[in-house]
Motif scaffolding. Sequence first.
Motif, PDB file in Angstrom:
ATOM      1  N   GLU A 295       0.819  -1.244  -0.134  1.00 51.29           N
ATOM      2  CA  GLU A 295       0.012  -0.013  -0.101  1.00 51.29           C
ATOM      3  C   GLU A 295       0.877   1.396  -0.048  1.00 51.29           C
TER       4      GLU A 295
ATOM      5  N   THR B  27     -11.538   4.324   5.747  1.00 51.58           N
ATOM      6  CA  THR B  27     -11.928   3.979   4.377  1.00 51.58           C
ATOM      7  C   THR B  27     -12.122   5.148   3.382  1.00 51.58           C
TER       8      THR B  27
ATOM      9  N   ARG C 201      -8.914   6.179   2.336  1.00 53.16           N
ATOM     10  CA  ARG C 201      -8.075   5.363   1.612  1.00 53.16           C
ATOM     11  C   ARG C 201      -8.882   5.237  -0.177  1.00 53.16           C
ATOM     12  N   CYS C 202     -10.255   5.481  -0.063  1.00 52.97           N
ATOM     13  CA  CYS C 202     -10.887   5.382  -1.404  1.00 52.97           C
ATOM     14  C   CYS C 202     -10.147   6.726  -2.193  1.00 52.97           C
TER      15      CYS C 202
ATOM     16  N   GLU D 138      -8.496   1.816  -1.561  1.00 61.89           N
ATOM     17  CA  GLU D 138      -9.818   1.081  -1.487  1.00 61.89           C
ATOM     18  C   GLU D 138     -10.462   1.501  -2.729  1.00 61.89           C
TER      19      GLU D 138
ATOM     20  N   TYR E  27     -18.542  -3.213   1.277  1.00 63.85           N
ATOM     21  CA  TYR E  27     -17.913  -4.601   1.580  1.00 63.85           C
ATOM     22  C   TYR E  27     -19.069  -5.641   1.438  1.00 63.85           C
TER      23      TYR E  27
ATOM     24  N   LYS F 293     -19.156   3.211  -0.817  1.00 66.72           N
ATOM     25  CA  LYS F 293     -18.344   2.138  -1.113  1.00 66.72           C
ATOM     26  C   LYS F 293     -18.890   0.946   0.140  1.00 66.72           C
TER      27      LYS F 293
END
Lengths: 226, 254
Positions: free
Chosen positions: A123, B42, B45-46, B51, B11, B9
């Motif tokens: 990452e 999240t 990270r998107c 992600e 999961y 988003k």
Amino acid sequence: MKFDFEYMISLLPKIIEFLPIVLFIGTLSFLLAILFGLLFAVLTTNKIKILYPILKVIISYFRGVPTLIQIFILYFGAPQIFPSFSSMNAVTAVIIALSLRNAAYLSEVFRSAFLAVDKGQYEACLSVNMTKWQALRTIILPQMVRIAIPPSGNYYIMMIKDTSLAFTIGVIDMMARAKLEAAVTYKFLEAYLMVGLIYWMISIILSFLQSKLEYYVEKPYRKEEA
Amino acid sequence: MIKITNLHKSYGSTDVLKGIDLEIAEGEVVAIIGPSGSGKSTFLRCINFLEEAQVGSIEINGAKVDLENYNKKQVSDLRKKTGMVFQNYSLFKNKTALQNVSEPVRLTRNTSRQEAEQLAFKLLAEVGLQGKEHNYPIALSGGQQQRVGIARALALNPYVILFDEPTSSLDPELVEEVLSVMNSVILHKKRTMIVVTHEMDFAQNVADRVIFMADGIIVEQGTPNEIFENPQNDRTKKFLKNYLKNQNKFNEVL
């Protein structure tokens, strides 16, 4: 007690003369095993359709069938179906058998080494815009090597020892030489002990070299001021 | 400008982000606070595609990705506008502090090794790590590692730096050194920053804007004063009250 120590020592130069062929077969097989092992590992981790189940069976075969039987199947058996194989020389057969067999084992070593590298490292590579290939080459592979060296070193030593099976299909190696001597003089203990001791020494030397290599690649992971 | 539109988003059947809309001006420092599991990390990270969100679009200074229709090149262009600082530092373990900063520059910005290393020396000095350039991460404290992480993100000169709980893994006495480096980045580099944080003092004193997230949506946002002194939403009030209560308990123990 009947033990001819002088005779045993006199065998040392005669047997060690064939050390190069042993190292050649063992080392080339090991390098090929690394190559095929990496390939197997990449193919199995990516679970490529159709190829994946076939590969699983192939790997299972190489792991499950004893080395000696694999050598016989390849050298004596395969030409029945593939006539062109009959021109294959014995050294080539041993190298193919040893490298494929150990590739199967090494692929598992590489796969677990890959899984053992912290996911955050990849990452971090992406976060600094590296490509997948750059990440693999500069960060992931070097960290895998560190994890894979101890078990891979074991396989290398095992392969060097497994080359002693080559005499069974007519390769003249250290074992073949020792067997020949023993057959002539009936001094089996001296001959086989000598060749055994030589293999033992090789294994000790290789273990020592491996520990040097481990120390070198461990450098980034030791707590010491640079 | 950063413009994020209708970001979703999930999961599997769990929706983590339920439609995030956000615009951030150049040079703005945005702090995202909220309870654990609210989707803050999240969301961050998107933004640089660690992600993949499924719906919406992300645009950073001209590089745009429409999540329902995009290619690798667009993702790569978007990533080039971002740098990230990780909660657990994620320094390259097989590289020295210097290489951690210089190698990405050399590899992704077509720079010579010498130039990249010069830049790395300069940036490491700026975060107070002269003399530590050739240490591997293992020989650095958490605070020092995180400062290398900040230098690594700065080296690529990104439009925005994403901070994912940059002080959460640190021992309390090391938090200060990292926050002070972040402050100096804000002062001297005028960089756009999005900071997911549990450091309320930092959010209150340093951020231009504070966003309170819960259950995958932005519940409330405003200036630090608006959020901390006069929150409108009940969830924000409850979160801040709990936070203060814990803080007081903590102080009483001390």
